[in-house]
Scaffold this motif. Structure first.
Motif, PDB file in Angstrom:
ATOM      1  N   GLY A  89      -1.250  -8.920  -2.439  1.00 15.07           N
ATOM      2  CA  GLY A  89      -1.901  -8.209  -3.523  1.00 15.07           C
ATOM      3  C   GLY A  89      -1.939  -8.825  -4.879  1.00 15.07           C
ATOM      4  O   GLY A  89      -2.812  -8.493  -5.772  1.00 15.07           O
TER       5      GLY A  89
ATOM      6  N   ALA B 286       3.092  -4.323  -7.652  1.00 12.13           N
ATOM      7  CA  ALA B 286       2.733  -3.146  -6.838  1.00 12.13           C
ATOM      8  C   ALA B 286       3.138  -1.737  -7.322  1.00 12.13           C
ATOM      9  O   ALA B 286       2.776  -0.782  -7.337  1.00 12.13           O
ATOM     10  CB  ALA B 286       2.849  -3.283  -5.461  1.00 12.13           C
TER      11      ALA B 286
ATOM     12  N   ASN C 159      -5.563   4.260  -8.960  1.00 12.33           N
ATOM     13  CA  ASN C 159      -5.801   3.930  -7.448  1.00 12.33           C
ATOM     14  C   ASN C 159      -7.265   3.790  -7.537  1.00 12.33           C
ATOM     15  O   ASN C 159      -7.974   2.902  -6.855  1.00 12.33           O
ATOM     16  CB  ASN C 159      -4.917   4.628  -6.278  1.00 12.33           C
ATOM     17  CG  ASN C 159      -3.451   4.067  -6.264  1.00 12.33           C
ATOM     18  OD1 ASN C 159      -3.164   3.320  -6.930  1.00 12.33           O
ATOM     19  ND2 ASN C 159      -2.789   4.945  -5.595  1.00 12.33           N
TER      20      ASN C 159
ATOM     21  N   ARG D  94       1.683   1.811  -3.551  1.00 14.08           N
ATOM     22  CA  ARG D  94       0.709   2.494  -4.461  1.00 14.08           C
ATOM     23  C   ARG D  94       0.499   3.951  -3.913  1.00 14.08           C
ATOM     24  O   ARG D  94      -0.127   4.773  -4.711  1.00 14.08           O
ATOM     25  CB  ARG D  94      -0.675   1.526  -4.000  1.00 14.08           C
ATOM     26  CG  ARG D  94      -0.564   0.183  -4.859  1.00 14.08           C
ATOM     27  CD  ARG D  94       0.005   0.221  -6.297  1.00 14.08           C
ATOM     28  NE  ARG D  94      -0.698   1.232  -7.030  1.00 14.08           N
ATOM     29  CZ  ARG D  94      -0.111   1.789  -7.872  1.00 14.08           C
ATOM     30  NH1 ARG D  94       0.993   1.471  -8.437  1.00 14.08           N
ATOM     31  NH2 ARG D  94      -0.752   2.741  -8.620  1.00 14.08           N
TER      32      ARG D  94
ATOM     33  N   THR E 269       0.623  -1.248   0.082  1.00 13.62           N
ATOM     34  CA  THR E 269      -0.017   0.012  -0.216  1.00 13.62           C
ATOM     35  C   THR E 269       0.981   1.404  -0.092  1.00 13.62           C
ATOM     36  O   THR E 269       0.546   2.290  -0.593  1.00 13.62           O
ATOM     37  CB  THR E 269      -0.974   0.001   1.133  1.00 13.62           C
ATOM     38  OG1 THR E 269      -0.337  -0.074   2.518  1.00 13.62           O
ATOM     39  CG2 THR E 269      -1.748  -1.247   1.080  1.00 13.62           C
TER      40      THR E 269
ATOM     41  N   SER F  91      -5.800  -7.983 -12.930  1.00 13.62           N
ATOM     42  CA  SER F  91      -5.869  -6.617 -13.431  1.00 13.62           C
ATOM     43  C   SER F  91      -5.161  -6.384 -14.669  1.00 13.62           C
ATOM     44  O   SER F  91      -5.244  -5.594 -15.349  1.00 13.62           O
ATOM     45  CB  SER F  91      -5.660  -5.700 -12.171  1.00 13.62           C
ATOM     46  OG  SER F  91      -4.381  -5.678 -11.845  1.00 13.62           O
TER      47      SER F  91
ATOM     48  N   LEU G 196      -3.494  -7.719  -8.271  1.00 17.31           N
ATOM     49  CA  LEU G 196      -2.827  -7.024  -9.310  1.00 17.31           C
ATOM     50  C   LEU G 196      -2.315  -7.901 -10.518  1.00 17.31           C
ATOM     51  O   LEU G 196      -2.195  -7.560 -11.529  1.00 17.31           O
ATOM     52  CB  LEU G 196      -1.305  -7.097  -8.610  1.00 17.31           C
ATOM     53  CG  LEU G 196      -1.364  -6.084  -7.303  1.00 17.31           C
ATOM     54  CD1 LEU G 196      -0.123  -6.241  -6.551  1.00 17.31           C
ATOM     55  CD2 LEU G 196      -1.530  -4.702  -7.993  1.00 17.31           C
TER      56      LEU G 196
ATOM     57  N   TYR H 230      -7.457   0.287  -7.442  1.00 18.55           N
ATOM     58  CA  TYR H 230      -6.929   0.070  -6.180  1.00 18.55           C
ATOM     59  C   TYR H 230      -7.955   0.267  -5.057  1.00 18.55           C
ATOM     60  O   TYR H 230      -7.157   0.211  -3.566  1.00 18.55           O
ATOM     61  CB  TYR H 230      -5.304   0.306  -6.145  1.00 18.55           C
ATOM     62  CG  TYR H 230      -4.587  -0.252  -7.034  1.00 18.55           C
ATOM     63  CD1 TYR H 230      -4.221  -1.499  -7.013  1.00 18.55           C
ATOM     64  CD2 TYR H 230      -4.117   0.376  -8.236  1.00 18.55           C
ATOM     65  CE1 TYR H 230      -3.469  -2.305  -8.141  1.00 18.55           C
ATOM     66  CE2 TYR H 230      -3.357  -0.121  -9.220  1.00 18.55           C
ATOM     67  CZ  TYR H 230      -2.862  -1.671  -9.049  1.00 18.55           C
ATOM     68  OH  TYR H 230      -2.215  -2.176  -9.983  1.00 18.55           O
ATOM     69  N   GLU H 231      -8.848   0.887  -5.184  1.00 17.77           N
ATOM     70  CA  GLU H 231      -9.846   1.072  -3.995  1.00 17.77           C
ATOM     71  C   GLU H 231     -10.078  -0.317  -3.461  1.00 17.77           C
ATOM     72  O   GLU H 231     -10.692  -0.418  -2.091  1.00 17.77           O
ATOM     73  CB  GLU H 231     -10.904   1.789  -4.438  1.00 17.77           C
ATOM     74  CG  GLU H 231     -11.005   3.343  -4.497  1.00 17.77           C
ATOM     75  CD  GLU H 231     -12.290   4.049  -4.700  1.00 17.77           C
ATOM     76  OE1 GLU H 231     -13.238   3.269  -5.324  1.00 17.77           O
ATOM     77  OE2 GLU H 231     -12.387   5.010  -4.302  1.00 17.77           O
ATOM     78  N   GLN H 232     -10.098  -1.460  -4.266  1.00 17.28           N
ATOM     79  CA  GLN H 232     -10.308  -2.653  -3.611  1.00 17.28           C
ATOM     80  C   GLN H 232      -9.080  -3.347  -2.658  1.00 17.28           C
ATOM     81  O   GLN H 232      -9.420  -4.204  -2.376  1.00 17.28           O
ATOM     82  CB  GLN H 232     -10.492  -3.747  -4.605  1.00 17.28           C
ATOM     83  CG  GLN H 232     -11.723  -3.098  -5.640  1.00 17.28           C
ATOM     84  CD  GLN H 232     -11.844  -4.314  -6.926  1.00 17.28           C
ATOM     85  OE1 GLN H 232     -11.825  -5.164  -6.975  1.00 17.28           O
ATOM     86  NE2 GLN H 232     -11.210  -3.799  -8.169  1.00 17.28           N
ATOM     87  N   MET H 233      -7.938  -2.584  -2.914  1.00 16.75           N
ATOM     88  CA  MET H 233      -6.712  -2.964  -2.280  1.00 16.75           C
ATOM     89  C   MET H 233      -7.001  -3.652  -1.024  1.00 16.75           C
ATOM     90  O   MET H 233      -6.331  -4.808  -0.608  1.00 16.75           O
ATOM     91  CB  MET H 233      -5.585  -2.321  -2.416  1.00 16.75           C
ATOM     92  CG  MET H 233      -4.211  -2.636  -1.930  1.00 16.75           C
ATOM     93  SD  MET H 233      -3.556  -4.071  -2.864  1.00 16.75           S
ATOM     94  CE  MET H 233      -2.861  -3.411  -4.467  1.00 16.75           C
TER      95      MET H 233
END
Length: 278
Positions: free
Chosen positions: A162, A136, A233, A112, A109, A169, A166, A237-240
């Motif tokens: 992740g 990442a 993001n 990111r 994180t 996606s 990752l 990556y809001e789902q991260m």
């Protein structure tokens, strides 16, 4: 890349070297005798290095690469589970949940969220959590001899760090399932064709080309890069955070399985694992 004359060592950890190259910083994973495998010290050093370059206003771009012949081979299974960064509280299965959430997730994180472009310069094998670290980053470039591997299944675990977000996606469901369930190596050229990574260079050109890319980003529109990261993001990556938590919960289940215990034994004994599904 440590031989590039413009690189200046400005902080040395036990397992990580931090170089400056103008407005660029290079984070060099430095356990070459263990193929830059992760243990507790490695995770602590790398976390501190990422925080340091994030907070340094003079650093405008970051490159992460490996010393020796690997980028990172993943968790260090040759050490005891406690020392290897899988953690244990004594008897019973290793406490992988705590290690993932406290040591590994802040790295993923943190990269990111860093308002600067980050490049993974994959100079050799990138496997397991080593692959998660590379993916990442904003851009992934590789030497032609490098390869990528979601090796978790080979010891009875599941992708973490992740990777379950990752990888699909970047390459889609079918290829993500293949990488995760078969655990096979993906060579750099095929990884480029699949869209897992951005560029591949011949080994002899890799150091110089990676340095040029770092220089380009370090001299570029830093605020624009930060804005682009925020957009990407938000899109993906809001789902991260939720996915990292979900991975850690499933990995905790896997680490209590007989298959994981067999996978680690087989690795130590250099033989194929004999999984029973238990």
């Amino acid at each position: 890349m440590t031989g590039v004359s413009d690189d200046e060592l400005y902080h040395q950890y036990e397992t990580v070297n931090l170089y400056r190259r103008g407005a660029g910083a290079k984070v060099e994973l430095n356990r070459p005798d263990r193929l830059n495998a992760w243990n507790a010290q490695f995770a602590a050093d790398l976390n501190d290095a990422i925080r340091r370059v994030t907070g340094d206003p003079e650093v405008r771009a970051v490159l992460i690469t490996g010393a020796g012949r690997a980028f990172s081979s993943g968790a260090d299974l040759k050490e005891s589970t406690e020392q290897a960064g899988t953690g244990t509280s004594g008897d019973g299965p290793p406490d992988v949940y705590t290690v993932l959430t406290e040591r590994y997730h802040p790295l993923i994180t943190g990269i990111r969220a860093m308002p600067k472009p980050v490049v993974a310069a994959v100079n050799g094998p990138a496997a397991g959590i080593g692959l998660s670290l590379a993916l990442a980053c904003d851009l992934v470039v590789a030497a032609e001899s490098a390869f990528f591997q979601l090796a978790f299944v080979n010891i009875g675990l599941v992708p973490d760090g992740g990777s379950s977000l990752l990888v699909p996606s970047r390459v889609g469901f079918a290829r993500a399932a293949e990488l995760a369930m078969l655990g096979e190596r993906l060579d750099a050229r095929k990884a480029l064709d699949w869209g897992l990574i951005n560029r591949v260079w011949p080994d002899a050109e890799f150091g110089a080309e990676s340095a040029k890319l770092l220089d380009r980003l370090a001299g570029g529109a830093t605020r624009s890069y930060a804005g682009t990261k925020r957009q990407l993001n938000r899109w993906l990556y809001e789902q991260m955070d939720a996915q990292l938590e979900f991975e850690a919960q499933i990995q905790r289940e896997m680490s209590a399985s007989a298959d994981f215990a067999e996978g680690v034994r087989a690795f130590a004994e250099k033989r194929p694992a004999r999984f029973t599904g238990a």
